[in-house]
Motif scaffolding. Structure first.
Motif, PDB file in Angstrom:
ATOM      1  N   CYS A  39      -7.284  -5.548  15.007  1.00 42.01           N
ATOM      2  CA  CYS A  39      -6.514  -5.866  13.790  1.00 42.01           C
ATOM      3  C   CYS A  39      -6.327  -7.366  13.608  1.00 42.01           C
ATOM      4  CB  CYS A  39      -5.148  -5.183  13.826  1.00 42.01           C
ATOM      5  SG  CYS A  39      -5.226  -3.411  13.595  1.00 42.01           S
ATOM      6  N   LEU A  40      -6.350  -8.108  14.693  1.00 40.52           N
ATOM      7  CA  LEU A  40      -6.146  -9.557  14.584  1.00 40.52           C
ATOM      8  C   LEU A  40      -7.393 -10.256  14.039  1.00 40.52           C
ATOM      9  CD1 LEU A  40      -4.136 -10.415  17.830  1.00 40.52           C
ATOM     10  CD2 LEU A  40      -3.291 -10.112  15.498  1.00 40.52           C
ATOM     11  N   ALA A  41      -8.530  -9.604  14.168  1.00 45.06           N
ATOM     12  CA  ALA A  41      -9.776 -10.222  13.696  1.00 45.06           C
ATOM     13  C   ALA A  41      -9.673 -10.477  12.199  1.00 45.06           C
ATOM     14  CB  ALA A  41     -10.955  -9.300  14.003  1.00 45.06           C
ATOM     15  N   GLU A  55      -7.710 -12.524  10.663  1.00 49.15           N
ATOM     16  CA  GLU A  55      -6.404 -13.013  10.182  1.00 49.15           C
ATOM     17  C   GLU A  55      -6.339 -14.531  10.349  1.00 49.15           C
ATOM     18  OE1 GLU A  55      -3.832 -11.250   8.642  1.00 49.15           O
ATOM     19  OE2 GLU A  55      -5.521  -9.871   8.582  1.00 49.15           O
ATOM     20  N   ALA A  56      -6.296 -15.238   9.255  1.00 49.32           N
ATOM     21  CA  ALA A  56      -6.310 -16.696   9.322  1.00 49.32           C
ATOM     22  C   ALA A  56      -4.969 -17.237   9.811  1.00 49.32           C
ATOM     23  CB  ALA A  56      -6.645 -17.270   7.951  1.00 49.32           C
ATOM     24  N   ARG A  57      -3.890 -16.505   9.497  1.00 45.59           N
ATOM     25  CA  ARG A  57      -2.563 -16.971   9.930  1.00 45.59           C
ATOM     26  C   ARG A  57      -2.002 -16.030  10.984  1.00 45.59           C
ATOM     27  NH1 ARG A  57       0.108 -17.020   4.362  1.00 45.59           N
ATOM     28  NH2 ARG A  57       2.063 -17.112   5.500  1.00 45.59           N
ATOM     29  N   PRO A  58      -1.223 -16.583  11.920  1.00 49.18           N
ATOM     30  CA  PRO A  58      -0.660 -15.718  12.962  1.00 49.18           C
ATOM     31  C   PRO A  58       0.169 -14.607  12.332  1.00 49.18           C
ATOM     32  CG  PRO A  58      -0.116 -18.037  13.358  1.00 49.18           C
ATOM     33  CD  PRO A  58      -0.788 -17.975  12.023  1.00 49.18           C
ATOM     34  N   PRO A  59      -0.007 -13.364  12.802  1.00 48.92           N
ATOM     35  CA  PRO A  59       0.735 -12.261  12.216  1.00 48.92           C
ATOM     36  C   PRO A  59       2.220 -12.349  12.522  1.00 48.92           C
ATOM     37  CG  PRO A  59      -0.562 -11.520  14.070  1.00 48.92           C
ATOM     38  CD  PRO A  59      -0.903 -12.956  13.872  1.00 48.92           C
ATOM     39  N   ALA A  60       3.024 -11.600  11.759  1.00 50.44           N
ATOM     40  CA  ALA A  60       4.473 -11.612  11.935  1.00 50.44           C
ATOM     41  C   ALA A  60       4.870 -10.838  13.184  1.00 50.44           C
ATOM     42  CB  ALA A  60       5.147 -11.000  10.714  1.00 50.44           C
ATOM     43  N   LYS A  61       4.152  -9.744  13.462  1.00 52.42           N
ATOM     44  CA  LYS A  61       4.635  -8.851  14.505  1.00 52.42           C
ATOM     45  C   LYS A  61       3.540  -7.893  14.971  1.00 52.42           C
ATOM     46  CE  LYS A  61       8.069  -6.469  12.971  1.00 52.42           C
ATOM     47  NZ  LYS A  61       9.061  -5.644  12.405  1.00 52.42           N
ATOM     48  N   GLU A  90       2.531  11.667  17.150  1.00 54.88           N
ATOM     49  CA  GLU A  90       1.208  12.258  16.916  1.00 54.88           C
ATOM     50  C   GLU A  90       0.074  11.463  17.570  1.00 54.88           C
ATOM     51  OE1 GLU A  90       3.319  11.369  14.423  1.00 54.88           O
ATOM     52  OE2 GLU A  90       4.188  13.316  13.899  1.00 54.88           O
ATOM     53  N   SER A  91       0.321  10.223  18.009  1.00 60.23           N
ATOM     54  CA  SER A  91      -0.713   9.373  18.616  1.00 60.23           C
ATOM     55  C   SER A  91      -1.985   9.294  17.769  1.00 60.23           C
ATOM     56  CB  SER A  91      -1.086   9.856  20.027  1.00 60.23           C
ATOM     57  OG  SER A  91      -0.007   9.739  20.901  1.00 60.23           O
ATOM     58  N   ILE A  92      -1.817   9.130  16.467  1.00 60.38           N
ATOM     59  CA  ILE A  92      -2.969   8.941  15.568  1.00 60.38           C
ATOM     60  C   ILE A  92      -3.117   7.457  15.227  1.00 60.38           C
ATOM     61  CG2 ILE A  92      -3.879   9.418  13.251  1.00 60.38           C
ATOM     62  CD1 ILE A  92      -4.028  11.872  15.053  1.00 60.38           C
ATOM     63  N   VAL A  93      -1.983   6.814  14.961  1.00 65.91           N
ATOM     64  CA  VAL A  93      -1.969   5.369  14.719  1.00 65.91           C
ATOM     65  C   VAL A  93      -1.840   4.709  16.091  1.00 65.91           C
ATOM     66  CG1 VAL A  93      -0.701   3.451  13.674  1.00 65.91           C
ATOM     67  CG2 VAL A  93      -0.938   5.622  12.445  1.00 65.91           C
ATOM     68  N   HIS A  94      -2.849   3.931  16.488  1.00 63.52           N
ATOM     69  CA  HIS A  94      -2.893   3.459  17.875  1.00 63.52           C
ATOM     70  C   HIS A  94      -2.207   2.118  18.084  1.00 63.52           C
ATOM     71  CE1 HIS A  94      -5.103   6.983  18.547  1.00 63.52           C
ATOM     72  NE2 HIS A  94      -6.124   6.603  17.810  1.00 63.52           N
ATOM     73  N   SER A  95      -1.442   1.688  17.144  1.00 63.68           N
ATOM     74  CA  SER A  95      -0.593   0.485  17.108  1.00 63.68           C
ATOM     75  C   SER A  95      -0.747  -0.175  15.755  1.00 63.68           C
ATOM     76  CB  SER A  95      -0.886  -0.518  18.224  1.00 63.68           C
ATOM     77  OG  SER A  95      -0.274  -0.042  19.419  1.00 63.68           O
ATOM     78  N   LEU A  96       0.136  -1.125  15.476  1.00 66.70           N
ATOM     79  CA  LEU A  96       0.163  -1.759  14.156  1.00 66.70           C
ATOM     80  C   LEU A  96       0.357  -3.264  14.294  1.00 66.70           C
ATOM     81  CD1 LEU A  96       2.620   0.918  13.534  1.00 66.70           C
ATOM     82  CD2 LEU A  96       1.156   0.510  11.551  1.00 66.70           C
ATOM     83  N   VAL A  97      -0.167  -3.972  13.303  1.00 64.26           N
ATOM     84  CA  VAL A  97       0.065  -5.412  13.223  1.00 64.26           C
ATOM     85  C   VAL A  97       0.601  -5.717  11.837  1.00 64.26           C
ATOM     86  CG1 VAL A  97      -1.075  -7.661  13.143  1.00 64.26           C
ATOM     87  CG2 VAL A  97      -1.710  -6.026  14.921  1.00 64.26           C
ATOM     88  N   GLU A  98       1.738  -6.398  11.775  1.00 60.45           N
ATOM     89  CA  GLU A  98       2.261  -6.846  10.478  1.00 60.45           C
ATOM     90  C   GLU A  98       1.711  -8.236  10.221  1.00 60.45           C
ATOM     91  OE1 GLU A  98       6.509  -7.235  10.164  1.00 60.45           O
ATOM     92  OE2 GLU A  98       6.437  -7.404   7.989  1.00 60.45           O
ATOM     93  N   THR A  99       0.966  -8.391   9.155  1.00 59.49           N
ATOM     94  CA  THR A  99       0.313  -9.672   8.874  1.00 59.49           C
ATOM     95  C   THR A  99       1.325 -10.686   8.333  1.00 59.49           C
ATOM     96  OG1 THR A  99      -0.258  -8.995   6.642  1.00 59.49           O
ATOM     97  CG2 THR A  99      -1.871  -8.506   8.357  1.00 59.49           C
ATOM     98  N   ALA A 100       0.887 -11.926   8.244  1.00 57.78           N
ATOM     99  CA  ALA A 100       1.798 -13.002   7.828  1.00 57.78           C
ATOM    100  C   ALA A 100       2.369 -12.753   6.432  1.00 57.78           C
ATOM    101  CB  ALA A 100       1.064 -14.341   7.871  1.00 57.78           C
ATOM    102  N   ASP A 101       1.628 -12.039   5.590  1.00 57.98           N
ATOM    103  CA  ASP A 101       2.119 -11.784   4.228  1.00 57.98           C
ATOM    104  C   ASP A 101       2.819 -10.433   4.102  1.00 57.98           C
ATOM    105  OD1 ASP A 101      -0.188 -10.341   4.567  1.00 57.98           O
ATOM    106  OD2 ASP A 101      -0.914 -10.652   2.527  1.00 57.98           O
ATOM    107  N   GLY A 102       3.165  -9.825   5.221  1.00 60.98           N
ATOM    108  CA  GLY A 102       3.995  -8.630   5.179  1.00 60.98           C
ATOM    109  C   GLY A 102       3.238  -7.323   4.968  1.00 60.98           C
ATOM    110  N   ALA A 103       1.899  -7.348   5.065  1.00 65.88           N
ATOM    111  CA  ALA A 103       1.133  -6.094   5.000  1.00 65.88           C
ATOM    112  C   ALA A 103       0.938  -5.567   6.424  1.00 65.88           C
ATOM    113  CB  ALA A 103      -0.207  -6.338   4.334  1.00 65.88           C
ATOM    114  N   TRP A 104       0.507  -4.303   6.553  1.00 63.81           N
ATOM    115  CA  TRP A 104       0.302  -3.724   7.891  1.00 63.81           C
ATOM    116  C   TRP A 104      -1.148  -3.340   8.101  1.00 63.81           C
ATOM    117  CZ3 TRP A 104       4.193  -3.375  11.505  1.00 63.81           C
ATOM    118  CH2 TRP A 104       5.495  -3.615  11.042  1.00 63.81           C
TER     119      TRP A 104
END
Ligand code: NDP
Ligand code: MG
Length: 370
Positions: A145-147, A149-155, A226-240
């Motif tokens: 998910c980090l690939a 991303e030009a700006r460091p993600p929020a979370k 449910e272990s379907i979503v294997h983790s999340l990244v919140e991007t710098a602009d607030g999207a997931w």
């Protein structure tokens, strides 16, 4: 010629899956295999997969099977000449292998999260060079998910299934039977990590692992049964961003082994989002998981404290599986050992191993007094 992979921990849950992935991939070759003490299983793998070399850490009394190296130096021997090391050894025993890969400048596909929990600092330069590729499903997801991303993600939000006991009434959890704890609802894994999933020690380790792999990014945990979503990244602009799919370690193992290429084989499973059912998320109730809290306290204490927490957990999980302590006592053992432990900077291997050994002695003493 394909990439030559050394599979360490070849007889375990991750190792066995990796051997099949390598066999089925035109771009991978099996360089060598290495295990702890399962001589028969190793001999079977030699016949089936024909590795260039095989080794084991603890050979049986009669000696290692023919053609298998053992004893001091055998680990390095099986790594030598590999293009990639898959470290799927369980526990603090895996640190030595990660350090060997680092010293030899070989890219490390890392399943052994304990390496980063107890000795993360020693792997800093390998991490900075981008030579540590996570195999843990959550971290593989974040890595992908980090690939781009030009700006460091929020979370970063790591998903947790909640483990085998998530729906058990809290008053029954303390004395949960071994068979129940080992019956993980979504993942089929080795016994230690399965117990660690029920206690959430595994998730605390994964928070530490994420902090080392992705420095500077805040890390949280969300329960997702449910272990379907294997983790999340919140991007710098607030999207997931997220990676989704039915739970299958084959995906992150194969991704790491082929990285930076994508695997050709196994990409199409025929799975559809309609197979996933309803997805739900809820906050982690830390009160239900005192072992999570105990490991996070060790992380905050820093230095050798996480190594002490890991060693305490290894001892406590072993005692639980042997029927010597109840499940609920695991958290008390970790908390007791961490409370007693005087952290030192975890800046060299000997200090870490000393902390590990001291914590095991303390854990056994605490358990005897229970
Ligand atoms: P298993 O218990 O199934 O296998 C452990 C492997 O490590 C075995 O091959 C074992 O050999 C070997 N081993 C144990 N002690 C030593 C030693 N002293 N020296 C060399 N090899 C040793 O574990 P898993 O495959 O479940 O887990 C492996 C690692 O991957 C762990 O760190 C775990 O946290 C991580 N992981 C696992 C996941 C999973 O789905 N299983 C998911 C994410 C991470 P032997 O058979 O001879 O004892
Ligand atoms: Mg995981």
């Amino acid at each position: 010629m394909g990439r030559r992979v050394a599979v360490l921990g070849s007889t375990g849950s991750i190792g066995v899956q990796a051997l099949e992935i390598i066999r089925n991939s035109p771009s991978l070759e099996l360089h060598s295999i290495f295990c702890g003490s399962s001589a028969d299983a190793l001999a079977g793998q030699i016949r089936r997969y024909g590795p260039g070399m095989a080794g084991m850490a603890h050979p049986p009394r009669g000696g290692a099977p023919e053609g298998v190296c053992s004893g001091p130096g055998s680990l390095r021997k099986v790594i030598e000449g590999a293009d990639m090391v898959l470290n799927a050894i369980v526990g603090s025993a895996g640190l030595e292998a990660s350090l060997a890969a680092r010293e030899m400048g070989i890219p490390l596909a890392l399943a052994n999260k304990e390496s980063l929990v107890i000795g993360g600092e020693l792997l800093d330069d390998h991490l900075e060079k981008g030579l540590v590729i996570p195999v843990d499903s959550e971290h593989s997801t974040v890595f992908r998910c980090l690939a781009g991303e030009a700006r460091p993600p929020a979370k970063i939000l790591l998903t947790a299934s909640g483990g085998a006991l998530r729906d058990m009434p809290p008053e029954e959890v303390y004395r949960a039977p071994v068979e129940r704890v080992l019956a993980h609802p979504n993942w089929e894994m080795g016994s230690r990590i399965t117990v660690d999933s029920a206690s959430m020690v595994n998730k605390a380790f994964e928070v530490i692992e994420a902090r080392k792999l992705f420095p500077g990014i805040p890390v949280g945990v969300v329960v997702h049964p449910e272990s379907i979503v294997h983790s999340l990244v919140e991007t710098a602009d607030g999207a997931w961003k997220a990676l989704m799919g039915l739970p299958d370690m084959g995906v992150p193992i194969s991704f790491a082994l082929h990285w930076p290429d994508l695997p050709l084989a196994g990409a199409v499973t025929g799975e559809s989002p309609t197979d996933w059912g309803t997805l739900s998320f809820r906050e982690l109730d830390e009160g239900r998981y005192p072992a999570f809290t105990a490991v996070m306290a060790a992380f905050r204490a820093g230095g050798t404290a996480p190594a002490a927490a890991n060693a305490a957990d290894e001892e406590a999980v072993g005692a639980f599986l042997a029927g010597r302590i109840p499940f609920g006592a695991i958290a008390a053992v970790i908390a007791g050992v961490v409370r007693e432990h005087r952290p030192r900077p975890a800046s060299d291997y000997e200090t870490i191993i000393e902390a590990d050994a001291g914590a095991r002695v303390a854990a056994r003493r605490i358990m005897e007094a229970m």
